[in-house]
Design an enzyme around this catalytic site. Structure first.
Site, PDB file in Angstrom:
ATOM      1  N   GLU A 163      40.139  38.989  32.607  1.00  0.00           N
ATOM      2  CA  GLU A 163      38.927  39.343  33.418  1.00  0.00           C
ATOM      3  C   GLU A 163      38.906  41.001  33.712  1.00  0.00           C
ATOM      4  O   GLU A 163      38.694  41.457  34.959  1.00  0.00           O
ATOM      5  CB  GLU A 163      38.501  38.352  34.649  1.00  0.00           C
ATOM      6  CG  GLU A 163      38.708  37.316  34.161  1.00  0.00           C
ATOM      7  CD  GLU A 163      38.433  36.218  35.531  1.00  0.00           C
ATOM      8  OE1 GLU A 163      37.736  35.237  35.392  1.00  0.00           O
ATOM      9  OE2 GLU A 163      38.900  36.592  36.721  1.00  0.00           O
ATOM     10  N   GLU A 358      37.863  30.606  29.460  1.00  0.00           N
ATOM     11  CA  GLU A 358      38.167  30.055  30.754  1.00  0.00           C
ATOM     12  C   GLU A 358      36.874  29.352  30.806  1.00  0.00           C
ATOM     13  O   GLU A 358      35.906  30.217  30.789  1.00  0.00           O
ATOM     14  CB  GLU A 358      38.456  31.079  32.025  1.00  0.00           C
ATOM     15  CG  GLU A 358      39.911  31.633  32.003  1.00  0.00           C
ATOM     16  CD  GLU A 358      40.165  32.376  33.070  1.00  0.00           C
ATOM     17  OE1 GLU A 358      39.280  32.148  34.240  1.00  0.00           O
ATOM     18  OE2 GLU A 358      40.800  33.098  33.278  1.00  0.00           O
TER      19      GLU A 358
END
Length: 459
Positions: A163, A358
């Site tokens: 991320e 994810e």
């Protein structure tokens, strides 16, 4: 769409981080990370045990194999394999990942490795302020190159930062080893720039030395919708997306900051420690695929923004709940169409394979000790998002490499809350009682097992 078959080489699997799974925080030569010293609170656990996958990885790989997963994205813990982050390499720590990766391959599960997932070695945080320092950049690149050299013969898919765009938000001060400073905009932009230098150097190392290995750029993709159709809301939502999402995608595909971001840095005299030679380092960036996490979308009300608010911080002031979407137990918007839109957008704009690595839903769940948990909300969430992904592939023409759920064996959440469960397999522990850590399949386990037996064609 019903007649389309999923590619036979499509990846289905699970995604986790080391601090949320491994435990074993003080054995076999592991140094401390910043997470190892964070205490439990009334609503969270500490990070000492997690789900003890360090000792129980066979227990977790077996149900993944039974669910027909063929990929498992893990993280190598920097502090487990390098003493204090910049010292000697730890053979015992590296040997653990050898065992784990070899056990995956023996089950037909391809490993994907992430090199950094928030857990800065404690010494580098205390002495060098984490990624505020170019010394930490050098230590990270040294660690990354060593792991690539050791594992590239078996690991063909890699992520550098989990991320990555979070380092362009105030969350950076929690995940980059930042221990001192005033959390200024200069510091935020410096942290982000230093992580991009890390990514660029490792990207070049991959492509020069291991051309058959794929490296992806990954962001936390939370699309920002305008709260209304007012032009101001539309404008500021677009600008927020540019800084938080598209800036990273442009760096991954061109080696250059977004023009809009560069202009903001110049106009506001932001000091991000951009030095001579950095442009050439960034120019080495080349992502082989664009990866992202996706859990929800959100909306932005521009009327709430202060005049001097930086675009990175628009959501700090102007984020609003979307009244048109259902919510999770934690109030997150459930938006499968947003998932499709991201996939299609990324492929249309950048023409690289897209990889959602994810996706999942956190739910409050308790096991009665006898019966499987009936997690119908989780089944519906994954079914709807997989259908949205397939629509992006077969109706919109996007090339997608795979679909990885998040934490499909229960793990503590990123804020150390065991009560926020994402798994298709229940782990029998709470925030303050380890119990027996037994793995118990939920209803969604059998759903995954059934639908993935046919490579997802029946969803």
């Amino acid at each position: 769409m019903d007649k389309q078959k999923m590619p036979r080489d499509f990846f289905w699997g699970n995604s986790v981080s080391s601090m949320q799974t491994e435990g074993a925080y003080d054995i076999d030569g592991k140094s401390k990370s910043v997470y190892d010293v964070r205490p439990a609170t009334a609503t969270s656990t500490n990070w000492h045990v997690a789900i003890d996958e360090y000792h129980r990885y066979e227990e977790d790989l077996d149900p993944m194999q039974k669910m027909h997963f063929n990929m498992y994205r893990i993280q190598i813990s920097w502090s487990r394999v390098v003493k204090d982050g910049d010292g000697e390499f730890n053979p015992a720590g590296i040997a653990f990942y050898d065992r784990l990766i070899n056990a995956m391959l023996a089950r037909g599960i391809q490993p994907m490795v992430c090199l950094y997932h928030f857990d800065m070695p404690l010494k580098l945080a205390k002495e060098d302020n984490g990624f505020m320092s170019r010394k930490t950049v050098a230590a990270f690149v040294r660690y990354g190159k060593a792991m690539i050299d050791h594992f590239a013969d078996r690991v063909k898919y890699w992520i550098v930062f989990n991320e990555h765009n979070l380092y362009f938000t105030d969350e950076a001060f929690n995940i980059a080893g930042y221990t001192k400073g005033d959390k200024s905009l200069d510091d935020l932009y410096t942290i982000f720039h230093h992580t991009m230098l890390c990514y660029a150097q490792l990207s070049a190392y991959f492509h020069t030395n291991y051309p058959d290995v794929k490296i992806g750029g990954m962001i936390a993709y939370t699309p920002v919708y305008p709260a209304t159709s007012k032009p101001n809301d539309v404008f500021y939502a677009r600008k927020s997306n540019e800084f938080l999402n598209e800036n990273l995608n442009k760096l991954y595909t061109s080696g250059k900051y977004s023009t809009e971001v560069q202009t903001y840095i110049k106009n506001h005299q932001v000091n991000n420690d951009y030095q001579d030679g950095d442009e050439k380092i960034l120019a080495q960036i080349h992502a082989d695929f664009l990866a992202f996490s996706y859990y929800r979308s959100t909306t932005l009300n521009a009327d709430k923004l202060s005049p001097d608010c930086a675009p990175n911080r628009y959501l700090n002031e102007g984020m609003e709940v979307n009244r048109f979407t259902p919510k999770t137990d934690w109030g997150w918007d459930i938006d499968p169409l947003g998932f499709r839109n991201i996939i299609t957008h990324l492929y249309n704009c950048y023409h690289l394979p897209v990889f959602p690595i994810e996706n999942g839903i956190g739910c409050r769940e308790e096991w009665d000790g006898q019966h499987p948990i009936e997690d119908d909300q989780r089944i519906k969430y994954h079914r709807d998002h997989i259908r949205a992904m397939k629509a992006a592939m077969f109706k919109d023409g996007a090339q997608v490499l795979g679909y990885l759920g998040w934490g499909l064996i229960d793990i503590p959440s990123s804020h150390a809350d065991v009560n926020k469960r994402y798994g298709a397999v229940y782990v029998n522990r709470t925030n303050h009682d380890l119990k027996d850590l037994k793995r118990v399949p939920k209803k969604s386990f059998y759903w995954f097992q059934k639908v993935l037996a046919d490579n997802g064609d029946l969803i």
